[in-house]
Design a protein around this motif. Structure first.
Motif, short mmCIF file in Angstrom:
data_model
loop_
_atom_site.label_atom_id
_atom_site.label_comp_id
_atom_site.label_asym_id
_atom_site.label_seq_id
_atom_site.Cartn_x
_atom_site.Cartn_y
_atom_site.Cartn_z
N GLY A 113 5.11 4.12 3.67
CA GLY A 113 5.13 4.28 2.22
C GLY A 113 4.53 5.59 1.76
O GLY A 113 4.95 6.14 0.73
N ARG A 114 3.56 6.11 2.49
CA ARG A 114 2.85 7.31 2.05
C ARG A 114 3.48 8.61 2.52
O ARG A 114 3.39 9.63 1.85
CB ARG A 114 1.40 7.25 2.56
CG ARG A 114 0.57 6.11 2.00
CD ARG A 114 0.34 6.29 0.51
NE ARG A 114 -0.53 5.26 -0.04
CZ ARG A 114 -0.87 5.16 -1.31
NH1 ARG A 114 -0.41 6.06 -2.17
NH2 ARG A 114 -1.64 4.18 -1.73
N LEU A 115 4.10 8.61 3.70
CA LEU A 115 4.60 9.87 4.28
C LEU A 115 5.63 10.59 3.41
O LEU A 115 5.57 11.81 3.28
CB LEU A 115 5.17 9.60 5.68
CG LEU A 115 4.17 9.56 6.83
CD1 LEU A 115 4.87 9.25 8.13
CD2 LEU A 115 3.43 10.88 6.93
N VAL A 161 1.87 1.22 6.11
CA VAL A 161 1.24 2.05 5.08
C VAL A 161 1.76 3.49 5.16
O VAL A 161 2.10 4.10 4.14
CB VAL A 161 -0.29 2.02 5.23
CG1 VAL A 161 -0.94 2.97 4.23
CG2 VAL A 161 -0.82 0.60 5.02
N LEU A 162 1.82 4.02 6.37
CA LEU A 162 2.32 5.40 6.54
C LEU A 162 3.77 5.52 6.09
O LEU A 162 4.16 6.55 5.53
CB LEU A 162 2.19 5.82 8.01
CG LEU A 162 0.76 6.06 8.52
CD1 LEU A 162 0.79 6.38 10.01
CD2 LEU A 162 0.10 7.18 7.74
N PHE A 188 0.80 -1.22 0.00
CA PHE A 188 0.00 0.00 0.00
C PHE A 188 0.83 1.28 0.00
O PHE A 188 0.28 2.37 -0.07
CB PHE A 188 -0.93 0.02 1.22
CG PHE A 188 -1.85 -1.16 1.30
CD1 PHE A 188 -2.84 -1.34 0.35
CD2 PHE A 188 -1.72 -2.10 2.31
CE1 PHE A 188 -3.70 -2.43 0.42
CE2 PHE A 188 -2.57 -3.19 2.38
CZ PHE A 188 -3.57 -3.36 1.43
N GLY A 189 2.14 1.14 0.08
CA GLY A 189 2.98 2.34 0.13
C GLY A 189 2.99 3.12 -1.17
O GLY A 189 2.82 4.33 -1.19
N ASP A 190 3.17 2.41 -2.27
CA ASP A 190 3.24 3.08 -3.57
C ASP A 190 2.00 2.85 -4.43
O ASP A 190 1.85 3.45 -5.49
CB ASP A 190 4.48 2.59 -4.35
CG ASP A 190 5.77 2.94 -3.63
OD1 ASP A 190 5.82 4.02 -3.03
OD2 ASP A 190 6.71 2.12 -3.67
N LEU A 198 -1.90 0.16 -4.51
CA LEU A 198 -2.97 -0.50 -3.77
C LEU A 198 -3.07 -1.94 -4.25
O LEU A 198 -3.55 -2.21 -5.34
CB LEU A 198 -4.30 0.22 -3.99
CG LEU A 198 -5.52 -0.32 -3.21
CD1 LEU A 198 -5.27 -0.20 -1.72
CD2 LEU A 198 -6.78 0.42 -3.61
N ALA A 212 5.97 10.89 0.26
CA ALA A 212 5.31 11.66 -0.81
C ALA A 212 4.51 12.82 -0.24
O ALA A 212 4.49 13.92 -0.82
CB ALA A 212 4.39 10.72 -1.61
N LEU A 213 3.88 12.59 0.93
CA LEU A 213 3.07 13.64 1.53
C LEU A 213 3.90 14.84 1.99
O LEU A 213 3.46 15.99 1.89
CB LEU A 213 2.28 13.08 2.71
CG LEU A 213 1.14 12.11 2.36
CD1 LEU A 213 0.52 11.54 3.64
CD2 LEU A 213 0.06 12.80 1.52
#
Length: 247
Positions: free
Chosen positions: A239-241, A236-237, A113-115, A117, A243-244
């Motif tokens: 992978g997402r942080l 998940v965070l 889920f990082g890059d 889904l 970019a955020l």
């Protein structure tokens, strides 16, 4: 043998002879069994799991991680825990590439889920890891008569905070720590700081408890649910942080 020949000599009572025999035979027996175990994993088990679209490597990796954690969980020694972390990562790195396979659900969540889904891919990874953890729990109940050293948060808030940080640190170390030693160091420091949050082992333990007649209390306990989900959220965070925050 060396101690007997050069030290205090040999004692010939039954208990001493059994101890001597066990030290001589057990390592060789372990070598013989390990050869058969790897053949089983690489051939029979791999074929079965491939048919189910599950990874035998991640199943066996999870099995080793959980088994070692149980084996050293009651040692009370930071040095033993650190040595075990280095040992297990070195073994997994020799058998498989740590960069190609992950053995912790939080890292699987990071990759799934990082890059993007990939819920189905994550479910397959969690299934393989949980199967390996389940086998480790069953074997350890006979080998060590011990239980997995789970983190036992005092509240939902503590479970969410520590579990999320566990997933974040472990996932980032998976991506950035170089070599099995570096990853082992991060595992040791992460568990020492936040506790052990292995969702596959926690899920397997609850399944065993349910099958054994203990009921489904774990699955309805808010702290248990938070302990299971928080490290996945951390992955998940992780992978997402970046970019955020524009990293």
């Amino acid at each position: 043998m060396g101690n007997g020949l050069l030290g205090d000599g040999f004692s010939f009572d039954v208990e001493s002879l059994l101890g001597l025999a066990s030290h001589l035979i057990a390592p060789m027996l372990g070598g013989i069994l390990s050869a058969r175990l790897f053949a089983l994993v690489d051939d029979e088990l791999a074929s079965l799991l491939d048919a189910l679209k599950l990874s035998s490597k991640e199943c066996f990796g999870s099995f080793l991680v959980v088994l070692v954690a149980i084996g050293v969980g009651g040692s009370g020694s930071a040095f033993i825990d650190f040595a075990a972390a280095i040992g297990i990562m070195a073994v997994l790195d020799l058998i498989y590439s740590i960069n190609s396979f992950d053995f912790f659900p939080s890292v699987s969540a990071f990759r799934a889920f990082g890059d993007g889904l990939d819920a189905l891919g994550f479910a397959k990874k969690l299934g393989a890891q949980s199967l390996g953890a389940l086998c480790a729990l069953l074997l350890s109940s006979w080998l060590f008569d011990g239980t997995y050293p789970f983190a036992v948060p005092a509240s939902v808030g503590e479970a969410v905070a520590n579990g999320t940080l566990f997933g974040l640190y472990l996932s980032w170390s998976f991506k950035y720590a170089k070599g099995s030693i570096g990853f082992a160091l991060i595992i040791f420091t992460t568990i020492s700081s936040f506790g052990s949050f292995n969702s596959a082992a926690l899920l397997s333990s609850a399944l065993l408890e349910t099958i054994g007649g203990g009921g489904v209390g774990s699955f309805t306990d808010p702290i248990w649910i938070a302990t299971l989900a928080a490290p996945l959220l951390g992955g998940v965070l992780a992978g997402r942080l970046p970019a955020l925050i524009g990293v």
